[in-house]
Design an enzyme around this catalytic site. Sequence first.
Site, PDB file in Angstrom:
ATOM      1  N   LYS A   1      -2.794  -2.354   7.781  1.00  0.00           N
ATOM      2  CA  LYS A   1      -3.941  -1.856   8.354  1.00  0.00           C
ATOM      3  C   LYS A   1      -4.236  -2.836   9.606  1.00  0.00           C
ATOM      4  CE  LYS A   1      -6.712  -0.300   4.644  1.00  0.00           C
ATOM      5  NZ  LYS A   1      -7.892  -0.442   3.732  1.00  0.00           N
TER       6      LYS A   1
ATOM      7  N   HIS B   1      -5.130  -8.892   3.489  1.00  0.00           N
ATOM      8  CA  HIS B   1      -6.714  -8.721   3.692  1.00  0.00           C
ATOM      9  C   HIS B   1      -7.137  -9.651   4.668  1.00  0.00           C
ATOM     10  CE1 HIS B   1      -7.071  -7.949  -1.032  1.00  0.00           C
ATOM     11  NE2 HIS B   1      -6.789  -6.845  -0.237  1.00  0.00           N
TER      12      HIS B   1
ATOM     13  N   HIS C   1      -2.520   2.352  -5.883  1.00  0.00           N
ATOM     14  CA  HIS C   1      -3.126   1.405  -5.535  1.00  0.00           C
ATOM     15  C   HIS C   1      -3.581   0.618  -7.173  1.00  0.00           C
ATOM     16  CE1 HIS C   1      -5.419  -0.254  -2.156  1.00  0.00           C
ATOM     17  NE2 HIS C   1      -6.335  -0.567  -2.873  1.00  0.00           N
TER      18      HIS C   1
ATOM     19  N   ARG D   1       0.989  -1.176   0.054  1.00  0.00           N
ATOM     20  CA  ARG D   1      -0.269  -0.192   0.007  1.00  0.00           C
ATOM     21  C   ARG D   1       0.896   1.187   0.166  1.00  0.00           C
ATOM     22  NH1 ARG D   1      -2.255  -3.445   3.889  1.00  0.00           N
ATOM     23  NH2 ARG D   1      -4.613  -4.151   3.317  1.00  0.00           N
TER      24      ARG D   1
ATOM     25  N   TYR E   1     -10.370 -10.265  -7.240  1.00  0.00           N
ATOM     26  CA  TYR E   1      -9.545 -10.429  -8.358  1.00  0.00           C
ATOM     27  C   TYR E   1      -9.962 -11.716  -9.166  1.00  0.00           C
ATOM     28  CZ  TYR E   1      -6.794  -6.944  -5.989  1.00  0.00           C
ATOM     29  OH  TYR E   1      -6.387  -5.797  -5.385  1.00  0.00           O
TER      30      TYR E   1
ATOM     31  N   ARG F   1      -1.079  -1.862  -7.178  1.00  0.00           N
ATOM     32  CA  ARG F   1      -1.017  -3.124  -6.012  1.00  0.00           C
ATOM     33  C   ARG F   1      -2.132  -3.922  -6.789  1.00  0.00           C
ATOM     34  NH1 ARG F   1      -1.699  -4.595  -0.494  1.00  0.00           N
ATOM     35  NH2 ARG F   1      -3.644  -4.780   0.026  1.00  0.00           N
TER      36      ARG F   1
END
Length: 280
Positions: free
Chosen positions: A158, A249, A223, A134, A258, A226
């Site tokens: 995150k 994630h 992004h 990120r 995806y 990414r």
Amino acid sequence: MLASEAGASQNTLYAYRNDLAAAASGLSRGLANASAEDLATLAPEWRNLANSTVARRLAALRRFFDFLQDDGIRTDNPAASLARPRIERPLPRILDSDEVLALFRVAEDKAASGEPMALRNLTLLELLYGSGLRATELVSLPRLAVRPGQPFLIIRGKGSKERFVPVSTRAAAAVARWSEVLGGDSKWLFPSRTKHLSRVRLFQILRSLAAEAGLAPERVSPHVLRHAFATHLLAGGADLRALQTLLGHADIGTTQIYTHVDSDRLVRLVNERHPLARLR
């Protein structure tokens, strides 16, 4: 509470603060004392906002009033009855492999001069596309994050969750070249005048490279690279669980988007590998 108990990132804290401040500005009695009827008056102000923005603001309100309930400040959650907009998760914007290669050709040609900023920009590109970082994770890398002989990074992403991220041979070589000219005593791998490179500056660098590569600058961002990292890995045979780990994630449902981006490959997989495909 979000910072100390939920471990929310600084960007999440900013988003919650901004959303709650925006809601409070439209309420005469303030936010903490608002009733369900008071909150309903916000709907006309939010009518022209995107559904995703409204959903995020509603989530912030519900979380805020949940906190007030848990602390005994209120006995109800007036945001609980507010209707949630329907959200359809958009497919991520990506670049195809030829477009990514065009970016790299421009960055490599510039880095061949040995000019420090050109070496830095190539290193940023290598780590973005080669490791799927990120933007915040990339610009805030410590100076010694990439060590010789260590083919991975330990990233705090995150929610302050740590994960291992691979570092390609190419990226490691780019970091080594950049480190040789970095100099100074900054603790950041990508320093600026006061701290580390900002996310805004990273956007500007990528869009400048995109323009020189003949790509529409608005199509290129950290992004997007990414997303390209994830989509191209999936097309190369990576499984979803591995991809989930690499991207950091928490929910594999986030990673599954995806599979929609790479639907052509999945159709070919069924046609070529399913037992029925071998029946005449």
